[in-house]
Scaffold this active site. Structure first.
Site, PDB file in Angstrom:
ATOM      1  N   ASP A   1      30.318  37.254  22.618  1.00  0.00           N
ATOM      2  CA  ASP A   1      29.681  36.345  23.252  1.00  0.00           C
ATOM      3  C   ASP A   1      27.874  36.288  23.655  1.00  0.00           C
ATOM      4  OD1 ASP A   1      30.277  33.735  25.357  1.00  0.00           O
ATOM      5  OD2 ASP A   1      28.718  35.755  26.771  1.00  0.00           O
TER       6      ASP A   1
ATOM      7  N   GLU B   1      34.644  53.242  11.867  1.00  0.00           N
ATOM      8  CA  GLU B   1      34.975  54.683  11.467  1.00  0.00           C
ATOM      9  C   GLU B   1      36.614  54.506  11.526  1.00  0.00           C
ATOM     10  OE1 GLU B   1      33.488  56.769  15.177  1.00  0.00           O
ATOM     11  OE2 GLU B   1      34.959  57.454  15.210  1.00  0.00           O
TER      12      GLU B   1
HETATM   13  C1  NOJ Z   1      29.453  31.823  25.728  1.00  0.00           C
HETATM   14  C2  NOJ Z   1      30.630  31.004  26.011  1.00  0.00           C
HETATM   15  O1  NOJ Z   1      31.486  30.588  25.258  1.00  0.00           O
HETATM   16  C3  NOJ Z   1      30.616  30.663  27.463  1.00  0.00           C
HETATM   17  O2  NOJ Z   1      31.856  29.989  28.046  1.00  0.00           O
HETATM   18  C4  NOJ Z   1      30.368  31.055  27.930  1.00  0.00           C
HETATM   19  O3  NOJ Z   1      30.047  30.835  29.612  1.00  0.00           O
HETATM   20  C5  NOJ Z   1      28.386  31.557  27.841  1.00  0.00           C
HETATM   21  N1  NOJ Z   1      29.035  32.255  26.638  1.00  0.00           N
HETATM   22  C6  NOJ Z   1      28.286  32.791  28.465  1.00  0.00           C
HETATM   23  O4  NOJ Z   1      28.460  33.962  29.010  1.00  0.00           O
END
Ligand code: NOJ
Length: 549
Positions: free
Chosen positions: A217, A267
């Protein structure tokens, strides 16, 4: 995944270079416990369906313990399962079942921020300014009289300032902490070694349990400018959900983290020969910047969102595809294409606007775009429901909306609930087989009546359904050497049409207009996104042909 092959004289075969991964938004996939919320056992029950579809792997949205302020992207414990979704034993069963079916499993890891309920953040709140507990996050004194103004002018992505003031343990208004999303998602301070070490522990925890990799993310986040100075253009930052503040995103130090995570993956690969995959959610301004994240010793893949953001227009599509092929694939990596995900309006609805409702134009274009995506060199991600041709649910009542963007901006613009409505599986009425609950159990978001048309049972039985188009496309990708990894060659076409050749004789063409045009290849198409008589490419249609010499 296409078979083992030579590309440009080089054996580039790594499974992930042209993998097709299915994104499972766990809370909306399939509910096995009858509480109206999808769960890990539901995902396990759905694996045979995914195997039939023919995907190489799944990416599971976050299922860790979380207050669900942002549906799991606010993680309170990175190394466990939220009871809403199951437990670690169920997780292990899911991984084992997927392995038996040859489906790889990717987890969603959230390293930019955690939940305000994470024990380390709670410790930070209880500790004093300047303490090691606070150093794991970005705490700073406010500006102005009594420190009542935020430390800088940064905006949060989901509305409002990026800072929240805390009440100190003695009851007085105190420091501020940084959160680039909601106040319930404090940003980690990656300049603190303990933070990096804890994430490595998390990676190893899940790798030891057998996962095949991670979707990362906000992978262009993590580090902020060390001085946290004012943004040069706070208004621009506030106008968009894109990460544009150059001081808060895309800092050079983040690449060292990806190099380290790649080394951890290597690894594990060295131990058992199974290649692990890191795919980053990378939002950066240019394809060239993007390419820096997929250098040979960094992430394997990074979602290339420019295709997703392109309007339904031949020139726009050609421009982003050409840039990606030159700037990303040109460096030896592959491009990771995506048209839909849990944050975006579904293609059927996006491409339909402003066509009159019910014209079917959006659906036809979405199918054509899918065939185009599956013909492009590189990897592709399919978001659950995309294979059913599901439209966005645009008329959810305000009182059921859960997206924090709605709460924080007071606006329905760009909210994400409409693409997260639970999947229809069978039957004529909600819950359409989504939940195993007793009659009357309601899915966590209401499903519209018209979802009956899209239920998986119906889609499987109808060879003209989107499901069959995706399944046939995936089967051909697996069978044909020309598809998957490699290069493309643009063919001359009339305006409004794109056509390109792949390898030896495969041609893909898309008619972005609404009137039919002559087909670029005379024979019968191998596969088409809609009715496609020989010699003609109808409007809003894509097709694949083998162009025999
Ligand atoms: C991107 C994710 O896809 C989204 O759903 C989320 O709200 C934001 N990052 C924050 O983590």
């Amino acid at each position: 995944m296409a078979p083992h092959r030579q590309v440009d004289g080089v054996n580039r075969h790594h499974w992930w270079r042209d993998a097709v991964i299915y994104q499972v938004y766990v809370r909306s996939f399939l509910d096995s416990t009858g509480d109206g919320i999808g769960d890990l056992a539901g995902v396990r029950a759905g694996l045979p369906y995914l195997r039939k579809l023919g995907v190489d792997g799944i990416w599971l949205s976050p299922f860790y313990p979380s207050p669900q302020a942002d549906h799991g992207y606010d993680v309170a414990d990175y190394r466990d399962v939220d009871p809403v979704f199951g437990d670690l034993a169920e997780f292990d069963s899911l991984v084992a079942a997927a392995r038996r079916l040859g489906i790889r499993v990717l987890l969603d890891i959230v390293p930019n921020h955690c939940s305000s309920e994470h024990p380390w953040f709670r410790e930070a709140l209880a500790a004093a300014p300047g303490s090691p507990e606070r150093a794991r996050f970005h705490f700073a004194d406010g500006r102005g009289p009594d420190g009542a103004e935020p430390p800088n002018n940064w905006h949060a992505m989901f509305g409002g300032p990026a800072w929240t003031r805390v009440t100190e343990p003695d009851g007085r208004p105190g420091q501020w902490y940084l959160h680039m999303f909601t106040p319930e998602q404090p940003d980690w301070n990656w300049r603190e070694a303990e933070v990096a070490a804890d994430f490595e522990r998390t990676l190893r925890f899940w790798l030891d349990r057998g996962v095949d990799g991670f979707r990362i993310d906000v992978a262009a986040g993590l580090f902020k400018h060390p001085e946290l100075p004012d943004s040069p253009d706070p208004e621009a930052d506030a106008r968009t959900r894109d990460s544009v503040n150059p001081l808060a995103w895309n800092q050079p130090e983040v690449h060292d983290v990806w190099r380290h995570w790649r080394a951890v993956c290597e690894e594990y690969t060295a131990r058992d020969g199974r290649e692990r995959l890191l795919v980053g959610e990378v939002s950066v301004p240019t394809a060239r910047e993007h390419a820096r994240y997929v250098r040979a010793d960094e992430l394997h893949q990074a979602f290339f969102f420019d295709l997703l953001s392109a309007p339904w227009d031949a020139d726009a599509f050609r421009k982003v595809i050409s840039e990606a092929m030159q700037d990303i694939a040109g460096t030896g990596s592959t491009v990771t294409w995506v048209l839909n995900n849990h944050d975006q309006v579904r293609t059927v609805t996006r491409y339909g606007e402003p066509a009159p409702e019910g014209s079917g134009l959006g659906a036809a274009r979405a199918r054509a775009a899918a065939l185009l995506m599956l013909a492009l060199p590189g990897a592709a991600y399919i978001y659950q429901g995309e294979e059913l041709g599901l439209p966005e649910v645009v008329d959810l009542p305000d009182d059921v909306l859960t997206d924090p963007i709605f709460r924080r901006t007071g606006s329905r613009a760009r909210i994400r609930d409409g693409c997260r409505v639970p999947l229809p599986w069978s039957g004529q009425a909600s819950p359409f087989g989504f939940t195993s609950g007793a009659e009357g159990t309601k899915p966590w978001l209401p499903q519209p009546e018209y979802f009956a048309e899209y239920a998986t049972h119906r889609a499987l039985a109808d060879t003209r359904s989107s499901w069959h188009l995706y399944r046939d496309g995936l089967q051909l990708r697996a069978a044909l050497d020309q598809l998957g990894d490699g290069t493309l060659r643009w063919l001359d076409t009339q305006p409004g049409v794109l056509a390109f050749a792949r390898g030896d004789g495969l041609v893909c063409a898309v008619n972005f207009g609404t009137a039919p045009v002559p087909a670029p290849v005379s024979g019968t198409p191998l596969l088409a996104s809609g009715p496609c008589p020989t010699g003609v490419l109808p409007g809003s249609t894509a097709a694949w042909w083998i162009d025999a010499p």
